[in-house]
Design a protein around this motif. Sequence first.
Motif, short mmCIF file in Angstrom:
data_model
loop_
_atom_site.label_atom_id
_atom_site.label_comp_id
_atom_site.label_asym_id
_atom_site.label_seq_id
_atom_site.Cartn_x
_atom_site.Cartn_y
_atom_site.Cartn_z
N ASN A 299 3.53 -4.37 11.75
CA ASN A 299 2.29 -3.96 10.93
C ASN A 299 2.37 -2.59 10.46
N ASN A 300 3.25 -1.69 10.98
CA ASN A 300 3.61 -0.43 10.59
C ASN A 300 2.39 0.71 10.36
N ILE B 75 10.09 3.52 5.26
CA ILE B 75 9.00 2.44 4.92
C ILE B 75 7.64 3.32 4.97
N TYR C 91 3.81 4.04 5.92
CA TYR C 91 2.94 3.61 6.73
C TYR C 91 1.87 2.55 6.07
N THR D 169 2.91 -0.42 5.26
CA THR D 169 3.82 -1.36 4.68
C THR D 169 4.29 -2.20 5.40
N LYS D 170 4.19 -3.67 5.44
CA LYS D 170 4.68 -4.37 6.52
C LYS D 170 6.26 -4.30 6.60
N VAL E 267 13.54 -6.23 4.05
CA VAL E 267 13.25 -5.02 3.44
C VAL E 267 14.43 -3.94 4.24
N HIS F 141 9.17 2.08 -1.89
CA HIS F 141 7.82 2.24 -2.33
C HIS F 141 7.67 1.09 -3.11
N GLU F 142 7.26 -0.13 -2.27
CA GLU F 142 7.11 -1.37 -3.02
C GLU F 142 8.50 -1.76 -3.53
#
Length: 269
Positions: free
Chosen positions: A89-90, A180, A182, A184-185, A190, A214-215
């Motif tokens: 879940n980050n 990644i 925070y 962002t799953k 990824v 970033h996405e």
Amino acid sequence: MQVSEKLNNLKSKLLELESVAVAYSGGVDSNFLLKVATETLGDSVIAVTLNAMMHSDREIEEAKEYAKQFDVKHIVVDIENFEVDEFINNNTDRCYHCKKAVFSTVKDIAKQHNINNVLDGTNLDDLGDFRPGLKALQELDIISPLKECELTKEEIRFLSKEMNLKTFNKPAFACLATRIPYGTKITKEVLRKIEKSEEYLVEQGFNQFRVRIHENIARIEVGKDEIHKFFNEDLLNKTNKKLKDIGFEYVTLDMAGYEMGSMNKGIQK
């Protein structure tokens, strides 16, 4: 305190422990620690490396190669599914939960080999960044002898060079999850995109770098002394195509260059 005195203190500390398991990544700090531990304690040392989805294949293979030079029992644990929800879940305490799971496993392996003392490579400089994982180490009674002996990163690199360790000038390399943001799953997909992108930068000769995501955007950070390499249209086009082939929609270069812990900005320590 002189660096030679710190090294002697480290050896004395290890002698007091008698037998140790070193959590071993093959990075600058753990490689130096393993070197000193094996020279000081001989066969009373084991090295433990965990291979999970947040680690790159290149780092694991390097750890295996480096460990061979010490003639030490090296245990590599492959974790197919790192099912720690708090990590996936980050949130900002991701590192705490990850370290708790990882070092609990290292402690279990140490016990199987009748070793009570687990060591990690935290050094004095690590106290200056946002590192929630340090709390987990304290809770599990993990010993950080480099920190306790007040050895800094620069001193560890200096001593590593004196000992002819290949890692003396190895760039800093944190786990792939640090690329990644925070919230962002974290998924295997990824992480593998990041790994492939960074492997490409290795192939292009870059030394210190990160590919932050970033996405659907890849943000490339490279050392400030290396940014000029991108002032080349061929490399720009090649990099843009490569990372898009890997799966990113947009590819950017961070003008500020590589910065350790750049994803931690604004977080309360």
